[in-house]
Design a protein around this motif. Structure first.
Motif, PDB file in Angstrom:
ATOM      1  N   LYS A 174       0.774   4.156  -2.837  1.00 36.97           N
ATOM      2  CA  LYS A 174       0.535   5.565  -2.502  1.00 36.97           C
ATOM      3  C   LYS A 174       1.653   6.454  -3.042  1.00 36.97           C
ATOM      4  N   LEU A 196      -2.182   6.184   4.320  1.00 40.72           N
ATOM      5  CA  LEU A 196      -2.937   4.985   3.978  1.00 40.72           C
ATOM      6  C   LEU A 196      -4.164   4.893   4.875  1.00 40.72           C
ATOM      7  N   GLY A 250       0.815  -1.210   0.000  1.00 40.12           N
ATOM      8  CA  GLY A 250       0.000   0.000   0.000  1.00 40.12           C
ATOM      9  C   GLY A 250       0.848   1.259   0.000  1.00 40.12           C
ATOM     10  N   SER A 268      -1.843   8.361   8.130  1.00 38.37           N
ATOM     11  CA  SER A 268      -2.350   6.992   8.034  1.00 38.37           C
ATOM     12  C   SER A 268      -3.306   6.677   9.176  1.00 38.37           C
ATOM     13  N   SER A 307       5.004   4.886   6.458  1.00 34.60           N
ATOM     14  CA  SER A 307       4.006   5.723   5.773  1.00 34.60           C
ATOM     15  C   SER A 307       3.776   7.027   6.526  1.00 34.60           C
TER      16      SER A 307
END
Length: 619
Positions: free
Chosen positions: A460, A494, A456, A571, A487
């Motif tokens: 992204k 995410l 993911g 996230s 992230s």
């Protein structure tokens, strides 16, 4: 000849930074950067070179070598193999952590450049820290584990070898048929050696992703096979998405010739979910519409599929049909005794259509396909539209969670869903509404638990303008979750929807379907100490990694949490408890899993009898 004196590592970095590719009419860097976890074997040589490169070849830092390689793979897949990343590790456990990711890239035909550090070529300090000594072969290091899972492998034992090794590696990475991981093992002393490199070698180079045209004789054979068909079925694989213009060519071919379309995991999203000729998923995780027609088709046109057992029902689903396989990879094209047409999916479809003027599927076949497709869309809406009221004794299951995720306006067109293993891929393959190419990102070639969050992150980075929804089970999350922290660090938001069924629910069901007793899959069925099975607070764990997080009680709570998650700036993880036993009943077909021939359990013996009956039916 003008030369530049550089270390091998500096030359490698400068060469990678100079490579270009055309994307949407614009020249951009072929490599979006290098993922690196520095350690013994890469920090002094390659690390210094990357620091000096700065933004010309950005360095990204992760928390796990396998995870950062997964992120690089996902980045390349999200760009339909037109851009990529490199990955650098230290010499020992860092390098062996890359093996699983390399296998994943190999199986899925995705570009990944691996740059693991290696032991000293001089062998003066032999053995060094983390070195694996092989008494039978003094040339081996742990990097040789990467040979069978690499499409190209080389060990650079002199700085001048870059001049041949790097172009060869990039030729594989950009080849539509041979695409996969390339590994250049970099001994740490050679990384720091200087050499006079030709200055022209570092000039910007534009790489073009080839689109091989079909060979005329094979094209005529394929056209004749199609012209004789009355009940054709198209099976769209990943090659449709990797072909420039493949999705548009598929739609035009299906509409012109009245041919219904089913989709593999890799090919899902090539044709919009609401197209009248879209039958949905094919195979073990397939829709009843697709599988019903697959059993009755007289010709199956497989586009860019490697015909994995989940797509073919372990070779049983297409037994009545002639198979025509369009693929850039010759070995994939000849599987299952297919009529093979080697070439780019879009070019082959356009060329076939031009030779089939006036040909179409039987009107009754096309009408039946449209009706079955409409029925399946209605059933999908019913299943995903269910909201499990709070307080009922049964927990929600994946289908209901998928519905909640997709009820946000525009989600089917704007969101990208990421998943990899367990029950979720089956449910997503059937139920996720993918409206745009690339909106469905499943790693199911290797079905690698732990890919989800790292993948993911890579998606992204490739598609920052899109909402990336990672759907993951508790088992996969516990295997690899550290890139959630990455992230947050990189400001790549995410939304993670974690379905907690307290164990490996998918394999637990398979175990029982094969007659086995529930054992070692769900936490309650595992050997435990005096404190019993853990009750993991996933929301608290995600918050500890820097994400926002919450646990919700039901589908209504999930829908409300998703609104908050979409509005969040970083996230966001949402946990919901789910039922490990319930699945979508409609659809699916047989999948061959060997059952013990001898067992004390009556259930196993019964499952073995059914297994043998299936084998006889396939013969």
């Amino acid at each position: 000849m003008s030369t530049i004196r550089l270390t091998m590592a500096q030359a490698l970095v400068r060469y990678l930074a100079a490579q270009r590719v055309e994307l949407d009419g614009e020249e951009v860097p072929l490599f979006a950067g290098v993922w690196a976890i520095f350690g013994h074997g890469n920090v002094a040589g390659l690390g210094e070179a990357l620091q000096q490169a700065g933004d010309s070849l950005p360095t990204w830092r992760a928390h796990n070598e396998q995870g950062m390689a997964h992120a690089a793979i996902a980045y390349a897949k999200a760009h339909f193999r037109r851009r990529m990343m490199a990955v650098s590790s230290s010499i020992g456990p860092g390098a062996t952590n890359l093996v699983t990711a390399a296998a994943l890239a190999h199986v899925n035909r995705l570009p990944l450049l691996l740059l693991p550090g290696d032991v000293f070529v001089s062998r003066a300090p032999d053995p060094v820290l983390q070195q694996l000594e092989a008494p039978q072969d003094g040339t081996l290091s742990v990097n040789d584990c990467l040979r069978p899972v690499s499409r190209y492998f080389d060990r650079i034992v002199h700085p001048a070898q870059l001049l041949t090794a790097l172009p060869r590696a990039l030729a594989v990475l950009t080849d539509p048929a041979q695409c996969g991981p390339a590994t250049l093992a970099l001994p740490q002393d050679v990384q720091t050696m200087a050499w006079d490199y030709p200055a022209d070698w570092f000039r910007p180079r534009l790489w073009r992703i080839a689109a091989p045209p079909p060979e005329p004789d094979a094209l005529e054979r394929a056209a004749r096979a199609l012209a004789a068909a009355r009940r054709p079925l198209i099976v769209a694989g990943g090659g449709v998405l990797y072909s420039a213009g493949g999705a548009a060519a598929l739609r035009a071919f299906a509409e012109r010739h009245g041919a219904p379309v089913a989709e593999t995991q890799a090919g899902k999203s090539a044709l919009s979910w609401d197209h009248p000729l879209q039958l949905g998923a094919i195979g073990v995780t397939g829709s009843p519409a697709a599988n019903r027609l697959a059993e009755r088709a007289d010709l199956v046109l497989a586009l860019g599929s490697r015909l994995q057992d989940f797509s073919t029902g372990s070779g049983q689903l297409f037994r009545q049909a002639r198979l025509l396989s369009v693929n850039v990879n010759a070995l994939d094209g000849i599987k299952a005794d297919a009529v093979a047409l080697s070439g780019d999916a879009a070019l082959c479809l356009d060329a076939l259509s031009a030779r089939l003027d006036g040909w179409s599927a039987d009107a009754g076949w096309s009408a039946e396909a449209r009706a079955l497709a409409e029925d399946w869309r209605a059933e999908t809406a019913r299943v995903t539209g269910q909201r499990q009221p709070h307080g009922l004794p049964c927990l929600p299951y994946e289908g209901e969670v998928i519905g909640a995720v997709q009820r946000h306006p525009g989600s089917e067109r704007d969101d990208i869903v990421v998943c990899a293993a367990g029950t979720l891929p089956a449910e997503l393959h059937k139920l996720w509404r993918a409206a745009t190419p690339g909106g469905y990102h499943l790693e199911y070639g290797y079905s690698c638990m732990g890919y989800e969050i790292a993948g993911g992150l890579g998606v992204k980075m490739a598609r920052p303008e899109r909402e990336v929804i990672v759907m993951v089970g508790d088992g996969s999350y516990l295997m690899m979750n550290s890139e959630l922290a990455t992230s947050v660090m990189l400001d790549r938001k995410l939304i993670v929807v974690l379905l907690d069924n307290r164990g490996y629910g998918c394999i637990n069901r398979l175990q029982q379907a094969c007659g086995g007793a529930p054992f070692n899959n769900l936490l309650d069925d595992c050997r435990q100490g005096r404190h019993g099975a853990p009750r993991v607070d996933f929301a608290a764990h995600a918050r500890a990694l820097g994400a926002e997080a919450e646990h919700v009680a039901d589908i209504a709570g999930l829908e409300a949490a998703l609104v908050r998650a979409r509005a969040a700036e970083r996230s966001y993880l949402i946990v919901i408890d789910t039922d490990p036993a319930r699945t979508t009943e409609a659809g699916g077909c047989w999948w061959e899993v060997a059952v013990p021939e001898v067992s004390e359990r009556a259930e196993v013996r019964a499952a073995r009898r059914e297994y043998e009956e299936r084998l006889r039916a396939r013969a």
